[in-house]
Design a protein around this motif. Structure first.
Motif, PDB file in Angstrom:
ATOM      1  N   PHE A 118      42.752  45.048  36.536  1.00 49.17           N
ATOM      2  CA  PHE A 118      41.631  44.922  36.899  1.00 49.17           C
ATOM      3  C   PHE A 118      41.175  45.771  37.742  1.00 49.17           C
ATOM      4  O   PHE A 118      39.647  45.428  38.303  1.00 49.17           O
ATOM      5  CB  PHE A 118      41.473  43.290  36.926  1.00 49.17           C
ATOM      6  N   ASP A 160      41.295  38.139  30.624  1.00 47.06           N
ATOM      7  CA  ASP A 160      40.042  38.816  30.777  1.00 47.06           C
ATOM      8  C   ASP A 160      39.514  38.307  31.854  1.00 47.06           C
ATOM      9  O   ASP A 160      38.864  37.358  32.761  1.00 47.06           O
ATOM     10  CB  ASP A 160      38.836  37.153  29.380  1.00 47.06           C
ATOM     11  N   GLY A 161      39.443  39.398  31.978  1.00 45.92           N
ATOM     12  CA  GLY A 161      39.278  40.115  33.294  1.00 45.92           C
ATOM     13  C   GLY A 161      37.423  41.188  34.387  1.00 45.92           C
ATOM     14  O   GLY A 161      37.764  41.453  35.201  1.00 45.92           O
ATOM     15  N   GLY A 162      37.574  40.904  33.198  1.00 51.87           N
ATOM     16  CA  GLY A 162      35.687  41.621  33.394  1.00 51.87           C
ATOM     17  C   GLY A 162      35.814  42.681  32.560  1.00 51.87           C
ATOM     18  O   GLY A 162      35.534  42.897  31.511  1.00 51.87           O
ATOM     19  N   LEU A 163      35.375  43.502  33.281  1.00 50.31           N
ATOM     20  CA  LEU A 163      35.260  45.155  32.827  1.00 50.31           C
ATOM     21  C   LEU A 163      35.994  45.078  32.217  1.00 50.31           C
ATOM     22  O   LEU A 163      37.256  44.687  32.512  1.00 50.31           O
ATOM     23  CB  LEU A 163      35.183  45.875  33.920  1.00 50.31           C
TER      24      LEU A 163
END
Length: 130
Positions: free
Chosen positions: A16, A113-116
């Motif tokens: 990530f 789902d890790g952000g960017l």
């Protein structure tokens, strides 16, 4: 006058982040770099150098970047120690830690789902080398 302690940490790619595609330097190179910095700093008064072992950094990279196949190696390990001689470990390190990953390659943590988004991270990764 006080003492300054410089702490050396080898680069370990993390999921990530824009550098999740990057490869780690081999353990021998990490040792050489650490020795070079240590030798240069020894002549500086009141400066000490501290570092973790290169093997610990390699293990950290392997555990952080691997997928479920790491379970077999972990089963063979003593608590707190990953043996260098674990069956298949050399090949796993070569494929997981010591090679650059391709932009279109599936990464094991993509199921989370890790952000960017991957595209945004990849653009930042490529910007590092322009």
């Amino acid at each position: 006058m006080g003492v300054v302690t410089a702490v050396l940490s080898p680069f370990v790619p993390k999921p990530f982040t824009p550098l999740q595609w990057a490869s780690m330097a081999p353990e021998e190179e990490l040792k050489s770099r650490e020795e070079g910095v240590g030798a240069a700093v020894r002549a500086v008064p009141n400066v000490r150098v501290s570092s973790s072992t290169p093997w610990d950094a390699v293990v950290q990279g392997y555990l952080g970047l691997s997928d479920r196949r790491v379970a077999a190696v972990l089963r063979a390990a003593r608590p707190g120690k990953l043996p260098r001689s674990a069956p298949g470990l050399a090949g796993a390190l070569a494929s997981v830690v010591f090679r650059e990953k391709g932009g279109g390659e599936f990464l094991p943590w993509e199921v989370i789902d890790g952000g960017l988004r991957k595209g945004a991270l990849r653009a930042r990764y490529e910007a590092f080398f322009r």
